[in-house]
Motif scaffolding. Structure first.
Motif, short mmCIF file in Angstrom:
data_model
loop_
_atom_site.label_atom_id
_atom_site.label_comp_id
_atom_site.label_asym_id
_atom_site.label_seq_id
_atom_site.Cartn_x
_atom_site.Cartn_y
_atom_site.Cartn_z
N VAL A 38 0.84 -1.11 0.05
CA VAL A 38 0.01 -0.05 -0.10
C VAL A 38 0.75 1.23 0.08
O VAL A 38 2.11 1.11 0.23
CB VAL A 38 -0.91 0.12 1.28
CG1 VAL A 38 -1.77 -1.29 1.20
CG2 VAL A 38 -0.35 0.06 2.70
N GLU A 39 0.20 2.29 -0.29
CA GLU A 39 0.87 3.88 -0.20
C GLU A 39 1.75 3.83 0.91
O GLU A 39 1.24 3.91 2.04
CB GLU A 39 -0.21 4.82 -0.50
CG GLU A 39 0.21 6.06 -0.15
CD GLU A 39 0.73 6.77 -2.01
OE1 GLU A 39 1.42 7.62 -1.85
OE2 GLU A 39 0.29 6.26 -2.83
N GLY A 40 3.20 4.25 0.97
CA GLY A 40 3.81 4.57 1.87
C GLY A 40 4.71 3.34 2.31
O GLY A 40 5.69 3.52 2.90
N ASP A 41 4.33 2.05 1.77
CA ASP A 41 5.05 1.06 2.19
C ASP A 41 6.48 0.98 2.06
O ASP A 41 6.76 1.37 0.69
CB ASP A 41 4.42 -0.27 1.83
CG ASP A 41 3.31 -0.86 2.77
OD1 ASP A 41 3.07 -0.50 3.82
OD2 ASP A 41 2.59 -1.84 2.27
N SER A 42 7.30 0.75 2.87
CA SER A 42 8.80 0.56 2.18
C SER A 42 8.94 -1.02 1.76
O SER A 42 8.53 -1.95 2.44
CB SER A 42 9.66 0.89 3.46
OG SER A 42 9.61 2.09 3.80
N ILE A 73 6.60 3.21 -7.50
CA ILE A 73 7.49 3.44 -6.49
C ILE A 73 8.27 4.67 -6.50
O ILE A 73 8.44 5.33 -7.57
CB ILE A 73 8.55 2.32 -6.24
CG1 ILE A 73 9.46 2.17 -7.56
CG2 ILE A 73 7.75 1.00 -6.06
CD1 ILE A 73 10.58 1.10 -7.23
N GLU A 74 8.89 5.16 -5.41
CA GLU A 74 9.71 6.33 -5.44
C GLU A 74 10.99 5.75 -4.57
O GLU A 74 10.99 5.29 -3.48
CB GLU A 74 9.07 7.46 -4.45
CG GLU A 74 9.94 8.42 -4.24
CD GLU A 74 9.28 9.71 -3.43
OE1 GLU A 74 9.86 10.60 -3.67
OE2 GLU A 74 8.42 9.41 -2.60
N VAL A 75 12.07 6.03 -5.27
CA VAL A 75 13.37 5.56 -4.62
C VAL A 75 14.23 6.84 -4.14
O VAL A 75 14.52 7.38 -4.98
CB VAL A 75 14.13 4.72 -5.57
CG1 VAL A 75 15.57 4.17 -5.02
CG2 VAL A 75 13.44 3.54 -6.28
N ARG A 76 14.53 6.70 -2.94
CA ARG A 76 15.30 7.48 -2.29
C ARG A 76 16.70 7.00 -2.10
O ARG A 76 16.96 5.94 -1.65
CB ARG A 76 14.68 8.02 -1.04
CG ARG A 76 13.50 8.69 -1.26
CD ARG A 76 12.89 9.15 0.36
NE ARG A 76 11.50 9.73 0.17
CZ ARG A 76 10.66 10.12 1.02
NH1 ARG A 76 11.32 9.84 2.21
NH2 ARG A 76 9.61 10.79 0.75
N LEU A 87 0.65 4.85 -5.26
CA LEU A 87 -0.46 4.52 -5.70
C LEU A 87 -0.33 4.96 -7.21
O LEU A 87 -0.13 5.80 -7.58
CB LEU A 87 -1.73 4.90 -4.94
CG LEU A 87 -2.11 4.61 -3.67
CD1 LEU A 87 -3.22 4.98 -3.05
CD2 LEU A 87 -2.13 2.77 -3.47
N PRO A 88 -1.04 4.01 -8.12
CA PRO A 88 -1.15 4.30 -9.22
C PRO A 88 -2.00 5.77 -9.78
O PRO A 88 -2.86 6.04 -8.96
CB PRO A 88 -2.24 3.32 -10.00
CG PRO A 88 -1.97 2.11 -9.23
CD PRO A 88 -1.85 2.62 -7.70
#
Length: 260
Positions: A38-42, A73-76, A87-88
């Motif tokens: 879900v949104e925000g999951d690492s 996803i967002e990769v930091r 989320l899509p």
């Protein structure tokens, strides 16, 4: 978080066998779409994922790049970095749709015809089962648009956005998620065309054109509230055809002209 094994790729004559990174990305994508992530999951650390999927770190990072390009996803980077689930987003589909329309040299009139094809039936569906929450949102939108239009000190640049939001609410009231997605995909183009139209209009003509649109919006609201399916469909189709004719006479002829 339980990780699933990568599906085995079975060659099928004439079909390209997916790369390992594509299979890893597909597996993670499926978990996001199904709500298992879900949104925000690492996502787990890279070393754990490489062991789970039995892939190298470069392959995993290629899978990350695929999902990043899809904004799933967002990769930091850095010591406290890692991949987080997003989320899509319909904006991704909208950008691709805009690029395809530019590539095809689509006329702006094409976009407005498509809008009428989608929104007129959506208005009919909304009238077939008008819900209280949707009607409340339409009422608030109309009240705000009327307030802005009648106040010479108000920010008149808000009117195109209010108009666009009215259309969006009507489509959402249809209850058809596919129509809502397609409507949002062409929404960026419609918004740009509306802004372009406003800037080309004289100060004297802007209130008149906005008042005409607001009148149609109010009438559609009444038809939806009354459950008049045929009336809502006919009115909205007529209104959208009129908007299409007006807009395509004023703004650039092709999508690429508008977005360039």
């Amino acid at each position: 978080m339980t990780m699933q094994p990568v599906d085995a790729a079975v060659p099928n004559g004439g079909f390209r066998v997916p790369k390992t990174a594509e299979l890893v990305a597909a597996n993670l994508r499926r978990q996001i779409i199904r709500g298992e992530l879900v949104e925000g999951d690492s996502l787990p650390p890279e070393h754990q994922l490489t062991e789970t999927y039995q892939v190298s770190r470069p392959t995993l990072r290629e899978a990350y790049r695929i999902l990043e390009s899809e904004r799933l996803i967002e990769v930091r980077r850095g010591a406290k970095g890692g991949a987080r689930v997003r989320l899509p987003d319909a904006d991704v589909a909208a950008r691709h749709a805009g690029l395809m329309l530019q590539f095809e040299r689509a006329e702006l009139s094409d976009v407005y015809v498509a809008r009428a094809v989608m929104e007129a039936p959506a208005a009919a569906l909304a009238a077939a089962d008008p819900n209280k929450e949707g009607l409340r949102r339409l009422e608030e939108n109309l009240a705000e648009a009327e307030r802005v239009l009648s106040d010479p000190l108000a920010d008149q640049s808000r009117l195109p956005l209010l108009s666009r939001n009215f259309h969006t609410i009507v489509v959402e009231m249809s209850g058809n998620k596919t129509l809502a997605l397609f409507d949002s995909m062409i929404g960026t183009i419609i918004d740009l065309a509306s802004k372009n139209f406003v800037t080309t209009q004289s100060t004297m003509r802007r209130p008149k054109s906005t008042a005409t649109a607001l009148k149609a919006h109010k009438k559609l609201y009444r038809l939806i509230a009354a459950g008049d399916v045929e009336g809502a469909d006919a009115l909205w189709r007529q209104h959208l055809d009129g908007v299409s004719e007006t807009m395509t006479d004023v703004v650039p002829g092709t999508v690429i002209d508008l977005l360039s």
